[in-house]
Design a protein around this motif. Structure first.
Motif, PDB file in Angstrom:
ATOM      1  N   PHE A  94       0.811  -1.213   0.000  1.00 28.48           N
ATOM      2  CA  PHE A  94       0.000   0.000   0.000  1.00 28.48           C
ATOM      3  C   PHE A  94       0.848   1.269   0.000  1.00 28.48           C
ATOM      4  CE2 PHE A  94      -3.310  -3.006   1.224  1.00 28.48           C
ATOM      5  CZ  PHE A  94      -4.328  -2.597   0.375  1.00 28.48           C
ATOM      6  N   ARG A  95       2.097   1.174   0.443  1.00 29.66           N
ATOM      7  CA  ARG A  95       2.987   2.327   0.285  1.00 29.66           C
ATOM      8  C   ARG A  95       3.367   2.522  -1.175  1.00 29.66           C
ATOM      9  NH1 ARG A  95       7.003   2.110   5.605  1.00 29.66           N
ATOM     10  NH2 ARG A  95       5.313   2.380   7.113  1.00 29.66           N
ATOM     11  N   ALA A  96       3.433   1.410  -1.920  1.00 24.87           N
ATOM     12  CA  ALA A  96       3.670   1.532  -3.354  1.00 24.87           C
ATOM     13  C   ALA A  96       2.434   2.064  -4.060  1.00 24.87           C
ATOM     14  CB  ALA A  96       4.057   0.171  -3.942  1.00 24.87           C
ATOM     15  N   ARG A  97       1.268   1.691  -3.565  1.00 27.53           N
ATOM     16  CA  ARG A  97       0.017   2.110  -4.203  1.00 27.53           C
ATOM     17  C   ARG A  97      -0.319   3.559  -3.885  1.00 27.53           C
ATOM     18  NH1 ARG A  97      -3.310   3.898  -6.529  1.00 27.53           N
ATOM     19  NH2 ARG A  97      -5.335   3.128  -7.244  1.00 27.53           N
ATOM     20  N   PHE A  98      -0.035   3.990  -2.647  1.00 23.84           N
ATOM     21  CA  PHE A  98      -0.349   5.364  -2.228  1.00 23.84           C
ATOM     22  C   PHE A  98       0.902   6.034  -1.662  1.00 23.84           C
ATOM     23  CE2 PHE A  98      -4.358   2.957  -1.478  1.00 23.84           C
ATOM     24  CZ  PHE A  98      -5.149   3.582  -2.424  1.00 23.84           C
ATOM     25  N   PRO A  99       1.856   6.395  -2.504  1.00 22.10           N
ATOM     26  CA  PRO A  99       3.117   6.959  -2.004  1.00 22.10           C
ATOM     27  C   PRO A  99       3.026   8.419  -1.578  1.00 22.10           C
ATOM     28  CG  PRO A  99       3.152   6.874  -4.399  1.00 22.10           C
ATOM     29  CD  PRO A  99       1.863   6.217  -3.964  1.00 22.10           C
ATOM     30  N   ALA A 100       2.031   9.150  -2.078  1.00 21.60           N
ATOM     31  CA  ALA A 100       1.964  10.586  -1.822  1.00 21.60           C
ATOM     32  C   ALA A 100       1.472  10.872  -0.403  1.00 21.60           C
ATOM     33  CB  ALA A 100       1.044  11.268  -2.829  1.00 21.60           C
ATOM     34  N   LEU A 101       2.024  11.917   0.208  1.00 27.41           N
ATOM     35  CA  LEU A 101       1.648  12.305   1.571  1.00 27.41           C
ATOM     36  C   LEU A 101       0.165  12.628   1.717  1.00 27.41           C
ATOM     37  CD1 LEU A 101       2.776  12.817   4.403  1.00 27.41           C
ATOM     38  CD2 LEU A 101       3.194  15.184   3.731  1.00 27.41           C
ATOM     39  N   PRO A 102      -0.494  13.297   0.744  1.00 31.16           N
ATOM     40  CA  PRO A 102      -1.929  13.572   0.888  1.00 31.16           C
ATOM     41  C   PRO A 102      -2.795  12.314   0.900  1.00 31.16           C
ATOM     42  CG  PRO A 102      -0.935  15.055  -0.728  1.00 31.16           C
ATOM     43  CD  PRO A 102       0.088  14.011  -0.416  1.00 31.16           C
ATOM     44  N   ASP A 103      -2.242  11.189   0.415  1.00 34.73           N
ATOM     45  CA  ASP A 103      -3.005   9.934   0.371  1.00 34.73           C
ATOM     46  C   ASP A 103      -2.814   9.091   1.625  1.00 34.73           C
ATOM     47  OD1 ASP A 103      -4.053  10.482  -2.120  1.00 34.73           O
ATOM     48  OD2 ASP A 103      -2.406   9.526  -3.189  1.00 34.73           O
ATOM     49  N   ASN A 104      -2.199   9.648   2.652  1.00 33.73           N
ATOM     50  CA  ASN A 104      -1.899   8.868   3.864  1.00 33.73           C
ATOM     51  C   ASN A 104      -3.143   8.259   4.495  1.00 33.73           C
ATOM     52  OD1 ASN A 104       0.821   8.627   4.183  1.00 33.73           O
ATOM     53  ND2 ASN A 104       1.007  10.118   5.835  1.00 33.73           N
ATOM     54  N   ASN A 105      -4.195   9.055   4.625  1.00 38.37           N
ATOM     55  CA  ASN A 105      -5.415   8.533   5.252  1.00 38.37           C
ATOM     56  C   ASN A 105      -6.012   7.396   4.442  1.00 38.37           C
ATOM     57  OD1 ASN A 105      -5.196  10.398   7.316  1.00 38.37           O
ATOM     58  ND2 ASN A 105      -6.557  11.886   6.349  1.00 38.37           N
ATOM     59  N   LYS A 106      -6.023   7.553   3.124  1.00 37.92           N
ATOM     60  CA  LYS A 106      -6.546   6.493   2.258  1.00 37.92           C
ATOM     61  C   LYS A 106      -5.683   5.237   2.380  1.00 37.92           C
ATOM     62  CE  LYS A 106      -7.775   7.906  -1.774  1.00 37.92           C
ATOM     63  NZ  LYS A 106      -7.724   8.355  -3.182  1.00 37.92           N
ATOM     64  N   ARG A 107      -4.356   5.443   2.405  1.00 35.63           N
ATOM     65  CA  ARG A 107      -3.437   4.302   2.505  1.00 35.63           C
ATOM     66  C   ARG A 107      -3.652   3.553   3.817  1.00 35.63           C
ATOM     67  NH1 ARG A 107       0.986   3.670   5.335  1.00 35.63           N
ATOM     68  NH2 ARG A 107       1.140   5.886   5.850  1.00 35.63           N
ATOM     69  N   ILE A 108      -3.749   4.286   4.908  1.00 38.13           N
ATOM     70  CA  ILE A 108      -3.907   3.648   6.214  1.00 38.13           C
ATOM     71  C   ILE A 108      -5.239   2.905   6.298  1.00 38.13           C
ATOM     72  CG2 ILE A 108      -4.223   4.140   8.671  1.00 38.13           C
ATOM     73  CD1 ILE A 108      -2.132   6.366   8.364  1.00 38.13           C
ATOM     74  N   LEU A 109      -6.298   3.453   5.689  1.00 35.14           N
ATOM     75  CA  LEU A 109      -7.609   2.799   5.700  1.00 35.14           C
ATOM     76  C   LEU A 109      -7.559   1.459   4.982  1.00 35.14           C
ATOM     77  CD1 LEU A 109     -10.621   2.910   6.359  1.00 35.14           C
ATOM     78  CD2 LEU A 109     -10.978   4.109   4.201  1.00 35.14           C
ATOM     79  N   TRP A 110      -7.045   1.454   3.733  1.00 36.23           N
ATOM     80  CA  TRP A 110      -6.942   0.206   2.971  1.00 36.23           C
ATOM     81  C   TRP A 110      -5.988  -0.771   3.658  1.00 36.23           C
ATOM     82  CZ3 TRP A 110      -9.963  -1.585  -0.698  1.00 36.23           C
ATOM     83  CH2 TRP A 110     -10.724  -0.692  -1.456  1.00 36.23           C
ATOM     84  N   GLN A 111      -4.878  -0.254   4.108  1.00 33.75           N
ATOM     85  CA  GLN A 111      -3.868  -1.094   4.749  1.00 33.75           C
ATOM     86  C   GLN A 111      -4.437  -1.765   6.002  1.00 33.75           C
ATOM     87  OE1 GLN A 111       0.220   0.619   5.244  1.00 33.75           O
ATOM     88  NE2 GLN A 111      -0.255   0.497   7.421  1.00 33.75           N
ATOM     89  N   SER A 112      -5.139  -1.002   6.825  1.00 36.38           N
ATOM     90  CA  SER A 112      -5.712  -1.557   8.060  1.00 36.38           C
ATOM     91  C   SER A 112      -6.765  -2.622   7.762  1.00 36.38           C
ATOM     92  CB  SER A 112      -6.321  -0.433   8.900  1.00 36.38           C
ATOM     93  OG  SER A 112      -5.349   0.534   9.234  1.00 36.38           O
ATOM     94  N   ALA A 113      -7.581  -2.363   6.735  1.00 31.07           N
ATOM     95  CA  ALA A 113      -8.635  -3.323   6.377  1.00 31.07           C
ATOM     96  C   ALA A 113      -8.040  -4.666   5.961  1.00 31.07           C
ATOM     97  CB  ALA A 113      -9.495  -2.749   5.258  1.00 31.07           C
TER      98      ALA A 113
END
Length: 374
Positions: A94-113
Motif C-alpha cells: 500500500f505504500r507503493a500504491r499510495f506513495p503521496a503524503l496527501p493519500d496517507n489517510n486512504k493508505r492507512i484505511l486500505w492497509q488496516s482493512a
C-alpha cells in the motif's frame, strides 16, 4: 477472494502491486518501499513481543510453569514472525500504491482493512497450531476471543512501529524539502535584490565617473576602485545566507564614497558601530539596499541635504535612518527592496525587521545575529 476489476480490491492492483506480490518474502524491494532495513527491528521486537504475549494473554508465567512458559514463547515467536511478514508485505504494497503524503489517510484505511482481514483469517489456523505445539497444558486451548485479541494486538504493534518509522521519515523529508525551498527562495530573493541594485546603481555611478574623469583623474581612479570593491562584494556573497556586519560595513564604506562623490555635501553620514558588534551577522546587502532606498525615495539637494545615520539601537539591532523628505515621483522603483529584506529575515532567522515612519524620519532596524549564541 479474487482481486479483479469489480472486487473488493478494485483499482488497487496495478503494475507496482503485482510486482510486489511476486517478490520474495524478505526481498530487497520490500525494504526499499518500507524506507529502511528492518532486519534489526525484527530481530529485536519479535523476541520481545513473544516474551510478553504468553504472560499477557494466556496466563503463562515462568515462575509458575517454567517449561510451559518457554513452550508458549516458542509458539509466540512462530506466530509473531508469520504476522510480521504478512503485515510488512501489506504495508509495502500500500505504500507503493499510495506513495503521496496527501493519500496517507486512504493508505492507512486500505492497509488496516487488509491487515485485519489477514489477521483474523490466520487466527483460525493458529488455534490448530497451538494444539500441535502443545501451548495449552491443561488440554484446553485458548478461546477464539483471546486468540483474536492477541493476534490483533500483535498486528497493531507491528503496524504502529512501521507507521512511526514511516512518519518520522516523512517528517524528516518534509523538513529537508522545506529547508531546500527556503534556501531556494532566499537565493531567488537575493538575486532579485542584486539585480535591483546593479542597473540603477551602475548607471548613476558611470554618470558620476564621466563627470570627474577629466578634471579629477586621481579621484576617478579611486572611484573605479571603490566601485569594483562594491561589485566584488556582491559577487562574493552570492552563495551566503549571512555575512558579518564587518563585511557589510566594509562594503558600505566603499558605497558611501561613491554616493559622496555623486552628491557631495548633499548627503551626509553618521555611522557609529561599536567594534564588538562587527562580528555579529547580518543578511547580505540589507544595509546597502537601505542606503540605496534612502537616496532613491528622498530629495537630495543643497537646500535639503539627506542625513543618513547608522547605529546600534537599544534592542541590539542595526538601525539605518534618514530624515524624511519624500520625492513626489520615484524613478526606477520596483517596490521590492525592503519587502525582500523582511522576507529574507523571516525565512532565515524567524526575526522581524522593524520599520518606523514619522513625519520627520524613516528608520529600519535590522536584527543582528550573534552566531555564538545560536
Amino acid at each position: 477472494m479474487a482481486i479483479g476489476k469489480h472486487s473488493f480490491g478494485a483499482g488497487l492492483v496495478n503494475e507496482t502491486g503485482i510486482h510486489l506480490i511476486g517478490m520474495k518474502l524478505l526481498g530487497k524491494g520490500i525494504r526499499e518501499l518500507l524506507g529502511f532495513d528492518d532486519t534489526a527491528l525484527q530481530l529485536s521486537l519479535i523476541p520481545m513481543i513473544s516474551l510478553f504475549m504468553p504472560m499477557a494473554f494466556f496466563q503463562s508465567l515462568p515462575w509458575v510453569d517454567f517449561d510451559g512458559y518457554w513452550r508458549d514463547v516458542v509458539g509466540s515467536v512462530i506466530f509473531t514472525t508469520i504476522y510480521w511478514q504478512v503485515d510488512r508485505i501489506v504495508i509495502a504494497f500500500f505504500r507503493a500504491r499510495f506513495p503521496a503524503l496527501p493519500d496517507n489517510n486512504k493508505r492507512i484505511l486500505w492497509q488496516s482493512a487488509w491487515i485485519l482481514f489477514f489477521t483474523l483469517t490466520l487466527c483460525h489456523g493458529i488455534v490448530w497450531i497451538t494444539e500441535i505445539l502443545g501451548v495449552s497444558h491443561d488440554g484446553k486451548g485458548p478461546s477464539k476471543f483471546v486468540m483474536n485479541l492477541a493476534s490483533i494486538t500483535i498486528t497493531i504493534t507491528i503496524t504502529s512501529v512501521y507507521e512511526a518509522v514511516y512518519s518520522l521519515k516523512q517528517w524528516k523529508q518534509s523538513s529537508i524539502e522545506t529547508e531546500q525551498f527556503k534556501k531556494a527562495s532566499m537565493q531567488a530573493q537575493l538575486e532579485t535584490l542584486k539585480n535591483q541594485v546593479n542597473p540603477h546603481f551602475l548607471f548613476n555611478s558611470l554618470n558620476t565617473l564621466t563627470s570627474i574623469i577629466h578634471d579629477e583623474p586621481d579621484k576617478a581612479v579611486e572611484f573605479v576602485q571603490k566601485l569594483s570593491k562594491v561589485y566584488r562584494y556582491i559577487l562574493e556573497i552570492k552563495d551566503k545566507e549571512l555575512i558579518t556586519l564587518r563585511e557589510e560595513m566594509e562594503c558600505i564604506e566603499s558605497y558611501k564614497f561613491l554616493l559622496q562623490m555623486r552628491f557631495g555635501e548633499n548627503v551626509r553620514f553618521d555611522i557609529n558601530i561599536p567594534e564588538e558588534r562587527l562580528s555579529d551577522h547580518i543578511i547580505p546587502l540589507s544595509a546597502q539596499i537601505l542606503l540605496e532606498n534612502a537616496i532613491k525615495h528622498n530629495v537630495v539637494s543643497t537646500g535639503k541635504p539627506l542625513q543618513i545615520r547608522m547605529h546600534i539601537g537599544t534592542s541590539g539591532g542595526l538601525i539605518v535612518s534618514n530624515n524624511l523628505q519624500k520625492k513626489s515621483v520615484v524613478n526606477g522603483s520596483t517596490q521590492t527592496g525592503l519587502a525582500n529584506i523582511k522576507s529574507r529575515y523571516q525565512l532565515l532567522t524567524g526575526q522581524s525587521v522593524e520599520v518606523i515612519t514619522t513625519l520627520e524620519k524613516f528608520s529600519v532596524s535590522l536584527p543582528l545575529i550573534n552566531m555564538e549564541l545560536t
